[in-house]
Scaffold this motif. Structure first.
Motif, PDB file in Angstrom:
ATOM      1  N   ASN A 125      42.378  44.018  44.697  1.00 19.73           N
ATOM      2  CA  ASN A 125      42.474  44.270  43.494  1.00 19.73           C
ATOM      3  C   ASN A 125      42.628  42.908  42.651  1.00 19.73           C
ATOM      4  O   ASN A 125      42.007  42.592  41.868  1.00 19.73           O
ATOM      5  N   GLU A 126      42.311  41.062  43.568  1.00 16.87           N
ATOM      6  CA  GLU A 126      41.907  40.318  43.208  1.00 16.87           C
ATOM      7  C   GLU A 126      40.257  40.451  43.022  1.00 16.87           C
ATOM      8  O   GLU A 126      40.066  39.756  41.772  1.00 16.87           O
ATOM      9  N   LEU A 127      39.996  40.913  44.279  1.00 15.66           N
ATOM     10  CA  LEU A 127      37.962  41.216  43.912  1.00 15.66           C
ATOM     11  C   LEU A 127      38.437  41.692  42.551  1.00 15.66           C
ATOM     12  O   LEU A 127      37.174  41.652  42.182  1.00 15.66           O
ATOM     13  N   ALA A 128      38.470  42.878  42.121  1.00 18.09           N
ATOM     14  CA  ALA A 128      38.337  44.251  40.779  1.00 18.09           C
ATOM     15  C   ALA A 128      38.201  42.999  40.082  1.00 18.09           C
ATOM     16  O   ALA A 128      37.544  43.094  38.625  1.00 18.09           O
ATOM     17  N   ARG A 129      39.457  42.245  39.336  1.00 21.17           N
ATOM     18  CA  ARG A 129      39.853  41.461  38.987  1.00 21.17           C
ATOM     19  C   ARG A 129      39.131  40.041  37.994  1.00 21.17           C
ATOM     20  O   ARG A 129      38.239  39.933  37.304  1.00 21.17           O
ATOM     21  N   GLY A 130      38.996  39.473  39.157  1.00 20.10           N
ATOM     22  CA  GLY A 130      37.645  38.172  39.600  1.00 20.10           C
ATOM     23  C   GLY A 130      36.125  39.029  38.860  1.00 20.10           C
ATOM     24  O   GLY A 130      35.531  38.048  38.306  1.00 20.10           O
ATOM     25  N   TYR A 131      35.748  40.150  39.115  1.00 18.54           N
ATOM     26  CA  TYR A 131      34.828  40.302  39.156  1.00 18.54           C
ATOM     27  C   TYR A 131      34.282  41.692  37.847  1.00 18.54           C
ATOM     28  O   TYR A 131      32.940  41.795  37.879  1.00 18.54           O
ATOM     29  N   GLY A 132      35.140  41.814  37.442  1.00 16.74           N
ATOM     30  CA  GLY A 132      35.751  42.648  36.393  1.00 16.74           C
ATOM     31  C   GLY A 132      34.482  43.910  36.537  1.00 16.74           C
ATOM     32  O   GLY A 132      34.175  44.598  35.821  1.00 16.74           O
ATOM     33  N   VAL A 133      34.920  44.827  37.707  1.00 12.96           N
ATOM     34  CA  VAL A 133      34.351  46.006  38.327  1.00 12.96           C
ATOM     35  C   VAL A 133      36.133  46.571  38.500  1.00 12.96           C
ATOM     36  O   VAL A 133      36.970  45.771  38.398  1.00 12.96           O
ATOM     37  N   SER A 134      36.314  48.379  39.150  1.00 11.42           N
ATOM     38  CA  SER A 134      36.651  48.650  39.309  1.00 11.42           C
ATOM     39  C   SER A 134      37.148  48.766  40.906  1.00 11.42           C
ATOM     40  O   SER A 134      36.974  47.965  41.683  1.00 11.42           O
ATOM     41  N   ARG A 135      38.809  48.916  41.006  1.00  8.81           N
ATOM     42  CA  ARG A 135      38.565  48.859  42.515  1.00  8.81           C
ATOM     43  C   ARG A 135      37.763  49.962  43.303  1.00  8.81           C
ATOM     44  O   ARG A 135      37.822  49.688  44.760  1.00  8.81           O
ATOM     45  N   ARG A 136      38.127  51.142  43.346  1.00  5.47           N
ATOM     46  CA  ARG A 136      37.015  51.654  43.533  1.00  5.47           C
ATOM     47  C   ARG A 136      35.352  51.308  44.068  1.00  5.47           C
ATOM     48  O   ARG A 136      34.810  51.575  44.706  1.00  5.47           O
TER      49      ARG A 136
END
Length: 234
Positions: free
Chosen positions: A34-45
């Motif tokens: 979830n942190e990677l998704a927020r940080g890179y502006g993409v979905s968790r999928r």
């Protein structure tokens, strides 16, 4: 028309490049999905697809219910330690091999003459080799030896024995790094072909002088190194 790679593939490429900056060590945990998704502006999928691709490439390990961990097998070279390539490779679980491209006598040029403390035009021996890890060529190396060293070496053993071990046994000396210099270069067509790369690909160039326990130069090497297989720390 060139197709744009999917978002997850571009994310995987970006994450892989950042993991190879030298700031990560084998076993370090990546941030949660979830942190990677927020940080890179993409979905968790998208993050999951990217991590799955990186895992299939052997860059990370992701077990059930825990963060992914960096697990790339990288040979680490510390400061002025004179590393033995076969031993260092086996320590991280890789299979080393050497392919000798040529052993020739020639006259020394400006660089090796200065490094080996010889007059320009002195007869030296050049050994050109490809160093392989798990069957992939990762280093193209030229080693120039002063003739008093070259004359003591059993050349037929270069494919299976460490050059430094052969020099140690032949001269009865201990060896150390005298000087070394790193620079980024673009691969010329010949080395690119040897390393399985496109011409112009980025390579690390490592120029190194090795001396014996009396301070005598015994080898000057000029190596072109592929990205992602080595880590050099001062």
């Amino acid at each position: 028309m060139t197709r744009t790679p999917p978002v997850y593939r571009r994310l995987a490429q970006r994450l892989a490049a950042e993991l190879r900056t030298g700031l990560w060590r084998r076993g370090d945990a990546l941030p949660p999905e979830n942190e990677l998704a927020r940080g890179y502006g993409v979905s968790r999928r998208t993050v999951r697809h990217a991590l799955a691709l990186m895992q299939s490439d052997g860059l990370i390990d992701k077990g059930q219910g825990r963060n992914a961990r960096y697990c790339a097998r990288v040979i680490e070279s510390q400061g002025r330690n004179l590393d033995d390539f076969p031993t260092a490779a086996r320590q991280v679980g890789m299979t080393p091999a050497t392919r000798v491209l040529g052993v020739t006598g020639r006259r020394s040029g400006l660089a090796e003459s200065r490094a080996l403390a010889l007059p320009v035009g002195t007869t030296v021996t050049e050994i050109e080799r490809l160093r392989l890890l798990d069957g992939r060529a990762v280093v193209r190396q030229s080693s120039v030896l002063p003739q008093w060293v070259a004359d003591t070496l059993p050349v037929d053993r270069l494919m299976r024995d460490s050059l430094y071990d052969l020099i140690r046994r032949a001269t009865g000396s201990t060896l150390r790094i005298g000087t070394q210099h790193y620079s980024a270069v673009a691969a010329a067509p010949g080395p690119a072909s040897d390393l399985g790369l496109e011409p112009g690909a980025s390579l690390l160039r490592l120029c190194r002088l090795v001396v014996d326990d009396r301070g005598r130069p015994v080898e000057y090497s000029d190596s072109l190194v592929r990205d992602g297989y080595f880590r050099f720390d001062d």
